[in-house]
Design a protein around this motif. Structure first.
Motif, mmCIF file in Angstrom:
data_model
loop_
_atom_site.group_PDB
_atom_site.id
_atom_site.type_symbol
_atom_site.label_atom_id
_atom_site.label_comp_id
_atom_site.label_asym_id
_atom_site.label_seq_id
_atom_site.Cartn_x
_atom_site.Cartn_y
_atom_site.Cartn_z
ATOM 1 N N GLN A 177 0.643 -1.136 -0.147
ATOM 2 C CA GLN A 177 0.066 -0.075 0.039
ATOM 3 C C GLN A 177 0.903 1.207 0.074
ATOM 4 O O GLN A 177 0.573 2.205 -0.587
ATOM 5 N N SER A 192 0.923 4.188 -3.040
ATOM 6 C CA SER A 192 0.624 5.738 -2.610
ATOM 7 C C SER A 192 1.826 6.503 -3.321
ATOM 8 O O SER A 192 1.868 7.544 -3.730
ATOM 9 N N TYR A 214 1.536 6.689 -6.762
ATOM 10 C CA TYR A 214 0.301 7.803 -7.139
ATOM 11 C C TYR A 214 0.871 9.215 -7.195
ATOM 12 O O TYR A 214 0.712 9.842 -7.913
#
Length: 121
Positions: free
Chosen positions: A71, A75, A78
């Protein structure tokens, strides 16, 4: 006690092994190993899986440590591509953007390894 010699941990209910060693039980059907693939380097080369027991119904098939790492990496990807997810945590990214970033990172690593190998010659 756990069925593994030297393990002092209490066995799980209705099992011969503790949670850490439950994958050693050939009759158990509730657990599987973490699906994270580790690539070994050095004397032992190849791929192996991380064998922390997780429930077979877990999706994705990762232990808590590797789920948090994945995760975090998502991120970071992103942020690199300029996608700012809403603070609610409900992310609906354009999948092609993520794939493009992953491909870019893989190609960058390959270029680095090729240039390092060319520098050794």
């Amino acid at each position: 006690k756990c069925g593994i010699t030297g393990c002092k941990v209490r066995a799980m209910a209705m099992a011969k092994y503790c949670h850490y060693h439950i994958l050693s039980d050939p009759n158990q059907v509730l657990y599987k190993g973490c699906g994270h693939i580790m690539i070994k380097s050095g004397a032992q080369t190849g791929k192996s899986t991380h064998n922390t027991p997780i429930l077979k119904a877990s999706v994705p098939s990762l232990c808590n440590v590797h789920l948090q790492r994945s995760q975090k990496m998502i991120s970071q990807a992103y942020k690199i591509v300029g996608f700012n997810p809403p603070p609610t945590g409900q992310i609906s990214p354009d999948f092609s953007v993520l794939v493009a970033e992953c491909v870019r990172q893989i190609q960058a690593r390959r270029r680095e390894s090729r240039s390092a190998a060319a520098g050794k010659k």
